[in-house]
Design a protein around this motif. Sequence first.
Motif, PDB file in Angstrom:
ATOM      1  N   GLU A   1       0.842  -1.188   0.000  1.00 37.42           N
ATOM      2  CA  GLU A   1       0.000   0.000   0.000  1.00 37.42           C
ATOM      3  C   GLU A   1       0.884   1.247   0.000  1.00 37.42           C
TER       4      GLU A   1
ATOM      5  N   GLU B   1       1.224   5.249   0.454  1.00 37.94           N
ATOM      6  CA  GLU B   1       0.550   6.354   1.126  1.00 37.94           C
ATOM      7  C   GLU B   1       0.513   7.586   0.211  1.00 37.94           C
ATOM      8  N   HIS B   2      -0.485   8.400   0.434  1.00 33.27           N
ATOM      9  CA  HIS B   2      -0.665   9.612  -0.358  1.00 33.27           C
ATOM     10  C   HIS B   2       0.542  10.535  -0.234  1.00 33.27           C
TER      11      HIS B   2
END
Length: 56
Positions: free
Chosen positions: A2, A4-5
């Motif tokens: 994943e 992250e922004h």
Amino acid sequence: MEIEHNSVVAFAKSWGLFYLIALAAGVVIYALWPGNRKRFDRAKKSILDKDDRPGD
């Protein structure tokens, strides 16, 4: 995995800056390249070659 922004934003900011600097350097090198002098001189003078007047 994943992502992250904040990681994407940091990547885009840093590599985007390098991309824009490289692009600007490429444009300057192209404009100042000695082989392009005739092309740019011809373009500079071509606007004055014809006597174009409105309505002609």
